[in-house]
Write an enzyme that holds these catalytic residues in place. Structure first.
Site, PDB file in Angstrom:
ATOM      1  N   LYS A 140      20.453  22.240  53.821  1.00  0.00           N
ATOM      2  CA  LYS A 140      21.772  21.642  54.020  1.00  0.00           C
ATOM      3  C   LYS A 140      21.709  20.320  54.816  1.00  0.00           C
ATOM      4  CE  LYS A 140      24.116  26.186  54.131  1.00  0.00           C
ATOM      5  NZ  LYS A 140      25.003  27.020  54.984  1.00  0.00           N
ATOM      6  N   TYR A 175      30.899  26.903  46.392  1.00  0.00           N
ATOM      7  CA  TYR A 175      31.421  27.869  47.366  1.00  0.00           C
ATOM      8  C   TYR A 175      32.719  28.515  46.890  1.00  0.00           C
ATOM      9  CZ  TYR A 175      27.993  26.714  51.029  1.00  0.00           C
ATOM     10  OH  TYR A 175      26.824  26.574  51.777  1.00  0.00           O
ATOM     11  N   PHE A 226      37.302  29.454  57.037  1.00  0.00           N
ATOM     12  CA  PHE A 226      36.252  28.453  57.272  1.00  0.00           C
ATOM     13  C   PHE A 226      35.974  27.573  56.055  1.00  0.00           C
ATOM     14  CE2 PHE A 226      34.187  32.398  55.914  1.00  0.00           C
ATOM     15  CZ  PHE A 226      33.341  31.961  54.907  1.00  0.00           C
ATOM     16  N   ARG A 285      16.247  35.190  50.996  1.00  0.00           N
ATOM     17  CA  ARG A 285      17.324  35.566  51.924  1.00  0.00           C
ATOM     18  C   ARG A 285      16.743  36.120  53.226  1.00  0.00           C
ATOM     19  NH1 ARG A 285      22.760  34.425  51.098  1.00  0.00           N
ATOM     20  NH2 ARG A 285      23.259  36.375  52.150  1.00  0.00           N
ATOM     21  N   THR A 338      23.295  35.171  58.379  1.00  0.00           N
ATOM     22  CA  THR A 338      24.207  34.017  58.329  1.00  0.00           C
ATOM     23  C   THR A 338      24.511  33.496  59.729  1.00  0.00           C
ATOM     24  OG1 THR A 338      25.211  35.025  56.376  1.00  0.00           O
ATOM     25  CG2 THR A 338      26.450  33.251  57.449  1.00  0.00           C
ATOM     26  N   ARG A 379      16.750  30.523  60.211  1.00  0.00           N
ATOM     27  CA  ARG A 379      17.919  30.429  61.103  1.00  0.00           C
ATOM     28  C   ARG A 379      17.597  30.983  62.493  1.00  0.00           C
ATOM     29  NH1 ARG A 379      21.922  32.678  56.342  1.00  0.00           N
ATOM     30  NH2 ARG A 379      22.570  30.685  55.444  1.00  0.00           N
ATOM     31  N   ASN A 412      23.868  26.259  59.762  1.00  0.00           N
ATOM     32  CA  ASN A 412      22.758  27.224  59.737  1.00  0.00           C
ATOM     33  C   ASN A 412      21.663  26.839  58.744  1.00  0.00           C
ATOM     34  OD1 ASN A 412      24.100  27.827  57.423  1.00  0.00           O
ATOM     35  ND2 ASN A 412      24.627  29.928  57.980  1.00  0.00           N
ATOM     36  N   HIS A 456      20.956  27.476  52.476  1.00  0.00           N
ATOM     37  CA  HIS A 456      21.711  28.383  51.596  1.00  0.00           C
ATOM     38  C   HIS A 456      20.709  28.997  50.627  1.00  0.00           C
ATOM     39  CE1 HIS A 456      24.488  29.825  48.482  1.00  0.00           C
ATOM     40  NE2 HIS A 456      23.582  29.355  47.651  1.00  0.00           N
ATOM     41  N   GLU A 509      24.550  29.615  40.132  1.00  0.00           N
ATOM     42  CA  GLU A 509      24.223  28.456  40.971  1.00  0.00           C
ATOM     43  C   GLU A 509      23.180  27.551  40.324  1.00  0.00           C
ATOM     44  OE1 GLU A 509      23.255  30.167  44.775  1.00  0.00           O
ATOM     45  OE2 GLU A 509      25.323  30.791  45.140  1.00  0.00           O
TER      46      GLU A 509
HETATM   47  P1  IDP Z   1      25.185  32.882  53.562  1.00  0.00           P
HETATM   48  O1  IDP Z   1      24.975  31.386  53.623  1.00  0.00           O
HETATM   49  O2  IDP Z   1      24.304  33.593  54.534  1.00  0.00           O
HETATM   50  O3  IDP Z   1      25.086  33.438  52.158  1.00  0.00           O
HETATM   51  P2  IDP Z   1      28.065  33.211  53.342  1.00  0.00           P
HETATM   52  O4  IDP Z   1      28.832  34.380  53.864  1.00  0.00           O
HETATM   53  O5  IDP Z   1      27.896  33.105  51.860  1.00  0.00           O
HETATM   54  O6  IDP Z   1      26.664  33.179  54.086  1.00  0.00           O
HETATM   55  O7  IDP Z   1      28.812  31.903  53.872  1.00  0.00           O
HETATM   56  C1  IDP Z   1      28.468  30.633  53.384  1.00  0.00           C
HETATM   57  C2  IDP Z   1      28.328  29.700  54.554  1.00  0.00           C
HETATM   58  O8  IDP Z   1      29.604  29.524  55.146  1.00  0.00           O
HETATM   59  C3  IDP Z   1      27.456  30.224  55.682  1.00  0.00           C
HETATM   60  O9  IDP Z   1      26.082  29.918  55.493  1.00  0.00           O
HETATM   61  C4  IDP Z   1      28.009  29.516  56.878  1.00  0.00           C
HETATM   62  O10 IDP Z   1      27.475  28.194  56.994  1.00  0.00           O
HETATM   63  C5  IDP Z   1      29.485  29.407  56.547  1.00  0.00           C
HETATM   64  N1  IDP Z   1      30.271  30.482  57.158  1.00  0.00           N
HETATM   65  C6  IDP Z   1      30.361  31.756  56.754  1.00  0.00           C
HETATM   66  N2  IDP Z   1      31.184  32.462  57.537  1.00  0.00           N
HETATM   67  C7  IDP Z   1      31.622  31.593  58.460  1.00  0.00           C
HETATM   68  C8  IDP Z   1      32.526  31.736  59.575  1.00  0.00           C
HETATM   69  O11 IDP Z   1      33.077  32.794  59.855  1.00  0.00           O
HETATM   70  N3  IDP Z   1      32.739  30.608  60.319  1.00  0.00           N
HETATM   71  C9  IDP Z   1      32.135  29.413  60.036  1.00  0.00           C
HETATM   72  N4  IDP Z   1      31.294  29.246  58.988  1.00  0.00           N
HETATM   73  C10 IDP Z   1      31.038  30.326  58.226  1.00  0.00           C
HETATM   74 MG    MG Z   2      26.336  33.152  50.507  1.00  0.00          MG
END
Ligand code: IDP
Ligand code: MG
Length: 195
Positions: free
Chosen positions: A52, A92, A100, A128, A134, A145, A155, A158, A169
């Protein structure tokens, strides 16, 4: 006692130019491989990874990609892109409507990112696990991470979370001609011989 195992059922690789290879032997021929003894065979998969914008700005892109390479995964697609809102929303889409979402779209469109497709046995879950939870506070040390990030919104990486999301994707980010099927000399040391 060895339990009867089953041969790998190899799922089709999205956009693959060549048929995938089986990545495990029949169990009776590998007496010391416990995963195979239990009849579990790894399946070759392709998964989308985004390094990212925060990783690019922090000059971590090369080190992060090196982790995947060193693990043994094969890079079959790679590009540096600065995406627009339309692509961010498609990528997304599952998060649309969440609190968010707007911040996430603003962040992912804020600068260049590296998109890559990695191939290997069980690549989707393997990547993963390498990325970590996350929420960086919950990410195990040794994960990307867990070692390099502190904020959920920044973080670093992705990765696709299922076969379905990987297929979706890959189609969003790469055209069929942008993914390459090729062999590597090291594969005979990284991958199990064909069963
Ligand atoms: P992932 O990247 O581990 O698959 P996802 O739940 O798919 O996690 O969320 C996508 C991205 O959105 C996360 O990597 C993170 O950067 C952001 N994100 C997810 N939940 C939150 C939140 O509660 N607050 C802020 N950012 C969030
Ligand atoms: Mg995800």
């Amino acid at each position: 006692m060895l339990r009867p195992g089953r041969r790998a059922t190899v799922a089709p690789l999205p956009n693959a130019e060549a048929p995938p290879r089986a990545s495990c032997r029949r169990p009776a021929t590998l007496p010391i491989a416990s995963t195979v003894r239990r009849g579990i065979c790894a399946v070759t998969e392709r998964t989308l990874v985004l390094v990212k914008p925060d990783a690019v700005q922090r000059q971590l892109a090369g080190r992060i990609m090196a982790r995947y390479e060193e693990r043994g995964l094969k890079i079959v697609g790679l590009k540096l892109v600065h995406i627009d809102r339309e692509l961010a929303e498609r990528h997304y889409a599952v998060h649309k409507g969440k609190p968010f979402f707007e911040g996430l779209v603003a962040f992912i469109t804020s600068g260049p990112l590296v998109a890559l497709v990695l191939e290997g046995p069980d690549a989707i879950s393997l990547v993963r696990t390498m990325n970590g939870a996350t929420k960086p506070a919950e990410a195990a040390p040794g994960t990307i991470r867990g070692d390099l990030a502190v904020e959920m919104g920044q973080n670093l990486v992705h990765a696709s979370d299922s076969l379905d999301s990987a297929a979706t994707e890959l189609a969003i980010w790469f055209g069929p001609g942008e993914l390459l099927a090729y062999g590597r000399e090291i594969d005979r040391w990284v991958l199990s011989p064909k069963g």
